[in-house]
Write an enzyme that holds these catalytic residues in place. Sequence first.
Site, PDB file in Angstrom:
ATOM      1  N   SER A 243      80.307  26.816  79.235  1.00  0.00           N
ATOM      2  CA  SER A 243      80.005  25.467  79.693  1.00  0.00           C
ATOM      3  C   SER A 243      81.281  24.638  79.687  1.00  0.00           C
ATOM      4  O   SER A 243      82.330  25.102  79.237  1.00  0.00           O
ATOM      5  CB  SER A 243      78.961  24.818  78.783  1.00  0.00           C
ATOM      6  OG  SER A 243      79.588  24.437  77.568  1.00  0.00           O
ATOM      7  N   LYS A 244      81.137  23.437  80.167  1.00  0.00           N
ATOM      8  CA  LYS A 244      82.259  22.491  80.249  1.00  0.00           C
ATOM      9  C   LYS A 244      83.008  22.361  78.922  1.00  0.00           C
ATOM     10  O   LYS A 244      84.209  22.088  78.912  1.00  0.00           O
ATOM     11  CB  LYS A 244      81.737  21.107  80.654  1.00  0.00           C
ATOM     12  CG  LYS A 244      81.409  20.999  82.109  1.00  0.00           C
ATOM     13  CD  LYS A 244      82.517  20.251  82.863  1.00  0.00           C
ATOM     14  CE  LYS A 244      82.405  20.380  84.370  1.00  0.00           C
ATOM     15  NZ  LYS A 244      83.300  21.354  84.951  1.00  0.00           N
ATOM     16  N   ARG A 245      82.250  22.526  77.836  1.00  0.00           N
ATOM     17  CA  ARG A 245      82.870  22.408  76.508  1.00  0.00           C
ATOM     18  C   ARG A 245      84.035  23.382  76.335  1.00  0.00           C
ATOM     19  O   ARG A 245      84.991  23.122  75.626  1.00  0.00           O
ATOM     20  CB  ARG A 245      81.843  22.746  75.419  1.00  0.00           C
ATOM     21  CG  ARG A 245      81.149  21.581  74.812  1.00  0.00           C
ATOM     22  CD  ARG A 245      80.207  22.020  73.708  1.00  0.00           C
ATOM     23  NE  ARG A 245      79.458  23.241  74.012  1.00  0.00           N
ATOM     24  CZ  ARG A 245      79.645  24.405  73.409  1.00  0.00           C
ATOM     25  NH1 ARG A 245      80.550  24.545  72.474  1.00  0.00           N
ATOM     26  NH2 ARG A 245      78.913  25.453  73.746  1.00  0.00           N
ATOM     27  N   GLY A 247      85.945  24.588  78.758  1.00  0.00           N
ATOM     28  CA  GLY A 247      87.009  24.407  79.751  1.00  0.00           C
ATOM     29  C   GLY A 247      86.373  24.376  81.127  1.00  0.00           C
ATOM     30  O   GLY A 247      85.176  24.120  81.255  1.00  0.00           O
ATOM     31  N   GLU A 253      88.289  24.095  90.202  1.00  0.00           N
ATOM     32  CA  GLU A 253      89.108  23.555  89.109  1.00  0.00           C
ATOM     33  C   GLU A 253      90.253  24.519  88.797  1.00  0.00           C
ATOM     34  O   GLU A 253      91.362  24.104  88.497  1.00  0.00           O
ATOM     35  CB  GLU A 253      88.256  23.335  87.863  1.00  0.00           C
ATOM     36  CG  GLU A 253      87.257  22.203  87.997  1.00  0.00           C
ATOM     37  CD  GLU A 253      86.376  22.103  86.757  1.00  0.00           C
ATOM     38  OE1 GLU A 253      86.842  21.547  85.751  1.00  0.00           O
ATOM     39  OE2 GLU A 253      85.229  22.613  86.803  1.00  0.00           O
TER      40      GLU A 253
END
Length: 472
Positions: A243-245, A247, A253
């Site tokens: 998840s975004k946590r 990276g 991106e």
Amino acid sequence: MAEAKQVVTRIAPSPTGFMHIGTARTALFNWLYARGRGGKFLLRIEDTDRQRSTPEATQAILRGMAWLGLDHDGAAVSQFGRVERHAEVAQELLSRGAAYKCFSTQEEIAAFREAARTEGRSTLFRSPWRDADPATHPDAPYALRIRAPREGETVIDDQVQGTVTFRNADLDDMILLRSDGTPTYMLAVVVDDVDMGVTHVIRGDDHLANTPRQSLIYAAMGWDLPVYAHIPLILGPDGKKLSKRHGATGVEEYQKMGYPAAGMRNYLARLGWSHGDDEFFTDAQALDWFGFDGINKAAARFDFKKLENLCGQHIAGAEDSDLLREILAFLKVTGAEIPTSEVQELLLCGMYCLKERAKTFPELIEKAEFILSDRPIEPDEKAARSLDAEARAILGELTPHLQNASWSRNGLEDAVARFAQDRDLKLGKIAQPLRAALAGRTATPSVFDMMLVIGQDETLDRIRDIVGHPAT
Ligand code: GLU
């Protein structure tokens, strides 16, 4: 001997606004499997959710695929564009007796579930209309449901998960066509795969549980089941769902962070698949080696260090002109200034020394600062520290030696070495200020490489700018 059927795979992303790294990995596996066998790789946009499926969301997928070099055969298929065909198959299932009309309303179903929950019974909805006499059918909206078996087992032979057995008692009579006439995902995915001629379905194992239900449609229509390979999820380095946590999770991106597409492909291929101990490989090798036997059953953990390491190796091994093209594309997507053709020429000349030990394009560009910057070079703080009065004096004295040097690696190395020896100076005493004068920073290629790339006049001019008194 019968000719083997051509392999046809597909990636079927739902447009959600960006392309998830997991989707990219699934796309890559499908691409490798098909292309490595002379087969076809198709793209279907599962855009039936009209709220989320914006043209921009589809564009993000197309851009991600293009950047990763995962070319698909033919035009992308829009699932939404095929709703009539989905409905047609639903009607066919009805006429074959494999589906039935269910007049239960949303409210009735919700009330049933609520009651089942409070009473601790199974919440699996059993429609009262499954065996109802058509004469009793009301004149009301209805959904079409599949008539799923309630006894026995459904066995799925999966290339990654092995033989997976599902109890039919756990299968519900899933809806094929909603009461508003729209097809469900379960129906659409099967009809589309069949019509597109998909022979191998390689997808995330979050879809494994859907497979026995989808297989009912194949069976009822007399269609051949595709070969299934359900690949494990990608986890973050800590073993939790990526998840975004952890990276970046979006393909674009990574593009904007300046990872080369070849390195990305190599890394994504390794994420859940292996070929012996090989970490670094080319596309040609991956295409040659890729198969179901190398896919791991266990979830893969994203390892940013490994990604960087592989990207560095791909940058170092790339053709200079390919790298330049990729760097220009990178500058474009990040909105940076595109260098003039003159500067591009210099970048190409210097690529041999820029590409060493750069794990990403920003790192490479940082090393190229001596090419990208114009005179007078502004030393950054760190570089400025190596340009004190003594260092400037050394550069001043070095100047005539560079003026007289033959402008080749040997010539320059000789000239600097002789100067160091005459003055009893360590090479670093000369190289540090020279580096600062030429590039204005400390992370650069060797001073000899820089002098060779920018040439004698520019080298001398940059030194004079720093020394402050042009030699006559
Ligand atoms: N649209 C589904 C998803 O994005 C994929 C369906 C499939 O591969 O069968 O997860």
